[in-house]
Design a protein around this motif. Structure first.
Motif, PDB file in Angstrom:
ATOM      1  N   VAL A  17       0.839  -1.206   0.000  1.00 14.09           N
ATOM      2  CA  VAL A  17       0.000   0.000   0.000  1.00 14.09           C
ATOM      3  C   VAL A  17       0.872   1.254   0.000  1.00 14.09           C
ATOM      4  CG1 VAL A  17      -1.632   1.341   1.401  1.00 14.09           C
ATOM      5  CG2 VAL A  17      -2.002  -1.101   1.062  1.00 14.09           C
ATOM      6  N   ALA A  18       1.938   1.233   0.803  1.00 14.39           N
ATOM      7  CA  ALA A  18       2.820   2.400   0.911  1.00 14.39           C
ATOM      8  C   ALA A  18       3.645   2.619  -0.354  1.00 14.39           C
ATOM      9  CB  ALA A  18       3.757   2.232   2.109  1.00 14.39           C
ATOM     10  N   ASP A  19       4.013   1.530  -1.031  1.00 11.62           N
ATOM     11  CA  ASP A  19       4.857   1.619  -2.221  1.00 11.62           C
ATOM     12  C   ASP A  19       4.360   0.621  -3.268  1.00 11.62           C
ATOM     13  OD1 ASP A  19       6.847   1.892  -4.116  1.00 11.62           O
ATOM     14  OD2 ASP A  19       8.491   1.282  -2.780  1.00 11.62           O
ATOM     15  N   PRO A  20       3.199   0.905  -3.888  1.00 13.63           N
ATOM     16  CA  PRO A  20       2.618  -0.060  -4.818  1.00 13.63           C
ATOM     17  C   PRO A  20       3.485  -0.350  -6.042  1.00 13.63           C
ATOM     18  CG  PRO A  20       1.396   2.010  -4.878  1.00 13.63           C
ATOM     19  CD  PRO A  20       2.374   2.113  -3.754  1.00 13.63           C
ATOM     20  N   ALA A  21       4.347   0.558  -6.433  1.00 15.57           N
ATOM     21  CA  ALA A  21       5.203   0.334  -7.596  1.00 15.57           C
ATOM     22  C   ALA A  21       6.271  -0.724  -7.335  1.00 15.57           C
ATOM     23  CB  ALA A  21       5.874   1.642  -8.019  1.00 15.57           C
ATOM     24  N   CYS A  22       6.529  -1.037  -6.074  1.00 14.02           N
ATOM     25  CA  CYS A  22       7.552  -2.030  -5.727  1.00 14.02           C
ATOM     26  C   CYS A  22       7.098  -3.454  -6.064  1.00 14.02           C
ATOM     27  CB  CYS A  22       7.887  -1.934  -4.237  1.00 14.02           C
ATOM     28  SG  CYS A  22       9.114  -3.152  -3.712  1.00 14.02           S
ATOM     29  N   HIS A  23       5.807  -3.732  -5.895  1.00 13.93           N
ATOM     30  CA  HIS A  23       5.252  -5.066  -6.149  1.00 13.93           C
ATOM     31  C   HIS A  23       5.873  -6.159  -5.288  1.00 13.93           C
ATOM     32  CE1 HIS A  23       4.021  -3.036  -9.974  1.00 13.93           C
ATOM     33  NE2 HIS A  23       2.873  -3.495  -9.498  1.00 13.93           N
ATOM     34  N   ILE A  24       6.065  -5.868  -4.009  1.00 15.49           N
ATOM     35  CA  ILE A  24       6.571  -6.888  -3.072  1.00 15.49           C
ATOM     36  C   ILE A  24       5.454  -7.882  -2.802  1.00 15.49           C
ATOM     37  CG2 ILE A  24       5.979  -5.598  -0.964  1.00 15.49           C
ATOM     38  CD1 ILE A  24       9.215  -7.000  -0.702  1.00 15.49           C
ATOM     39  N   ASP A  25       5.809  -9.134  -2.558  1.00 14.69           N
ATOM     40  CA  ASP A  25       4.785 -10.110  -2.197  1.00 14.69           C
ATOM     41  C   ASP A  25       5.247 -10.952  -1.014  1.00 14.69           C
ATOM     42  OD1 ASP A  25       6.615 -11.799  -3.555  1.00 14.69           O
ATOM     43  OD2 ASP A  25       5.017 -13.024  -4.371  1.00 14.69           O
ATOM     44  N   TRP A  26       4.288 -11.590  -0.375  1.00 14.91           N
ATOM     45  CA  TRP A  26       4.562 -12.372   0.829  1.00 14.91           C
ATOM     46  C   TRP A  26       5.531 -13.517   0.548  1.00 14.91           C
ATOM     47  CZ3 TRP A  26       3.857 -17.551   1.187  1.00 14.91           C
ATOM     48  CH2 TRP A  26       3.062 -18.154   0.195  1.00 14.91           C
ATOM     49  N   ALA A  27       5.471 -14.102  -0.644  1.00 11.38           N
ATOM     50  CA  ALA A  27       6.312 -15.260  -0.960  1.00 11.38           C
ATOM     51  C   ALA A  27       7.793 -14.900  -0.945  1.00 11.38           C
ATOM     52  CB  ALA A  27       5.909 -15.855  -2.300  1.00 11.38           C
ATOM     53  N   LEU A  28       8.134 -13.711  -1.405  1.00 12.14           N
ATOM     54  CA  LEU A  28       9.524 -13.275  -1.368  1.00 12.14           C
ATOM     55  C   LEU A  28       9.997 -13.134   0.077  1.00 12.14           C
ATOM     56  CD1 LEU A  28      12.127 -12.301  -2.698  1.00 12.14           C
ATOM     57  CD2 LEU A  28      11.106 -10.009  -2.816  1.00 12.14           C
ATOM     58  N   LEU A  29       9.168 -12.528   0.905  1.00 16.09           N
ATOM     59  CA  LEU A  29       9.528 -12.378   2.321  1.00 16.09           C
ATOM     60  C   LEU A  29       9.642 -13.743   2.992  1.00 16.09           C
ATOM     61  CD1 LEU A  29       7.222  -9.360   3.167  1.00 16.09           C
ATOM     62  CD2 LEU A  29       9.681  -9.330   2.653  1.00 16.09           C
ATOM     63  N   ALA A  30       8.717 -14.634   2.689  1.00 15.19           N
ATOM     64  CA  ALA A  30       8.757 -15.976   3.275  1.00 15.19           C
ATOM     65  C   ALA A  30       9.997 -16.733   2.817  1.00 15.19           C
ATOM     66  CB  ALA A  30       7.494 -16.746   2.907  1.00 15.19           C
ATOM     67  N   ALA A  31      10.386 -16.561   1.565  1.00 19.67           N
ATOM     68  CA  ALA A  31      11.578 -17.242   1.063  1.00 19.67           C
ATOM     69  C   ALA A  31      12.828 -16.758   1.789  1.00 19.67           C
ATOM     70  CB  ALA A  31      11.707 -17.027  -0.446  1.00 19.67           C
ATOM     71  N   ILE A  32      12.925 -15.466   2.014  1.00 16.60           N
ATOM     72  CA  ILE A  32      14.068 -14.946   2.765  1.00 16.60           C
ATOM     73  C   ILE A  32      14.043 -15.480   4.193  1.00 16.60           C
ATOM     74  CG2 ILE A  32      15.071 -12.833   3.753  1.00 16.60           C
ATOM     75  CD1 ILE A  32      14.378 -11.484   1.041  1.00 16.60           C
ATOM     76  N   GLY A  33      12.862 -15.500   4.800  1.00 19.79           N
ATOM     77  CA  GLY A  33      12.742 -16.060   6.146  1.00 19.79           C
ATOM     78  C   GLY A  33      13.120 -17.527   6.211  1.00 19.79           C
ATOM     79  N   ARG A  34      12.822 -18.260   5.153  1.00 21.89           N
ATOM     80  CA  ARG A  34      13.186 -19.685   5.091  1.00 21.89           C
ATOM     81  C   ARG A  34      14.696 -19.855   5.021  1.00 21.89           C
ATOM     82  NH1 ARG A  34      14.923 -24.010   5.451  1.00 21.89           N
ATOM     83  NH2 ARG A  34      14.226 -25.949   4.516  1.00 21.89           N
ATOM     84  N   VAL A  35      15.331 -19.073   4.150  1.00 23.16           N
ATOM     85  CA  VAL A  35      16.777 -19.176   3.982  1.00 23.16           C
ATOM     86  C   VAL A  35      17.511 -18.676   5.229  1.00 23.16           C
ATOM     87  CG1 VAL A  35      18.767 -18.325   2.665  1.00 23.16           C
ATOM     88  CG2 VAL A  35      16.690 -19.050   1.475  1.00 23.16           C
ATOM     89  N   GLU A  36      17.081 -17.572   5.772  1.00 20.92           N
ATOM     90  CA  GLU A  36      17.799 -16.952   6.889  1.00 20.92           C
ATOM     91  C   GLU A  36      17.660 -17.708   8.205  1.00 20.92           C
ATOM     92  OE1 GLU A  36      20.016 -14.754   6.589  1.00 20.92           O
ATOM     93  OE2 GLU A  36      19.592 -13.935   4.609  1.00 20.92           O
ATOM     94  N   SER A  37      16.483 -18.284   8.477  1.00 21.50           N
ATOM     95  CA  SER A  37      16.300 -18.887   9.812  1.00 21.50           C
ATOM     96  C   SER A  37      15.286 -20.021   9.852  1.00 21.50           C
ATOM     97  CB  SER A  37      15.855 -17.812  10.805  1.00 21.50           C
ATOM     98  OG  SER A  37      14.531 -17.377  10.512  1.00 21.50           O
ATOM     99  N   ASN A  38      14.928 -20.561   8.699  1.00 17.79           N
ATOM    100  CA  ASN A  38      13.877 -21.578   8.654  1.00 17.79           C
ATOM    101  C   ASN A  38      12.627 -21.071   9.375  1.00 17.79           C
ATOM    102  OD1 ASN A  38      12.567 -23.962   8.041  1.00 17.79           O
ATOM    103  ND2 ASN A  38      13.481 -25.094   9.738  1.00 17.79           N
TER     104      ASN A  38
END
Length: 169
Positions: A17-38
């Motif tokens: 909502v704050a930066d709609p042009a970025c097109h961030i999604d939950w899956a990218l955040l979850a993937a980083i969370g998986r790699v960084e700390s399971n």
């Protein structure tokens, strides 16, 4: 874990909502969370009822050995317990100086806590969207992940996991 998924989805929604042009999604955040700390489960950790990693995720000493960067202490040991070298902290593994610059209190508890999944996921989303680009474009996505962790194999791993999550795997 449910709390990690909730934090990733909320972070993507809020930053979307704050930066709609970025097109961030939950899956990218979850993937980083998986790699960084399971998903905050590294080293026997678990997310408590408030979504905070317990007993707390502290990475290896960044003293320049074993292929690590050499990063001398930037926080007086406040976040990582080390007053000589920095260590990445929390489920999304932030260097203390990066956390100090970018960290947010996403859950409104009055504390910017890198061990708090909501704070860490939202900070990750903000950090990924802090540069130019549209994360739906492969080149911009690559550049954003490289800002987070400058490793080609890291980028490939994160994008593959994110794609799997988007497809329900």
């Amino acid at each position: 874990p449910v709390r990690a998924l909730e934090a990733d989805r909320a972070a993507a929604s809020w930053v979307g909502v704050a930066d709609p042009a970025c097109h961030i999604d939950w899956a990218l955040l979850a993937a980083i969370g998986r790699v960084e700390s399971n998903h905050a489960r590294f080293g026997g950790n678990q997310l408590d009822a408030a979504g905070v990693a317990q007993p707390g995720i502290i990475g290896i000493r960044l003293d320049g050995t074993n292929g690590t960067a050499r990063i001398t202490d930037t926080d007086g040991g406040r976040l990582d317990g080390d007053t000589v070298y920095d260590r990445a902290v929390g489920p999304m593994q932030f260097i203390p100086s990066t956390w100090r610059a970018v960290g947010v209190d996403a859950d409104g508890d009055g504390v910017k806590n890198p061990q708090d999944m909501a704070d860490a996921a939202t900070t990750t989303a903000i950090y990924l969207c802090s540069g130019p680009g549209d994360l739906s474009r492969p080149g911009d996505l690559h550049a954003a992940i490289m800002r987070y962790n400058p490793s080609g194999s890291y980028v490939r791993t994160v994008t593959a996991i994110a794609a799997a999550y988007r497809h329900g795997v």
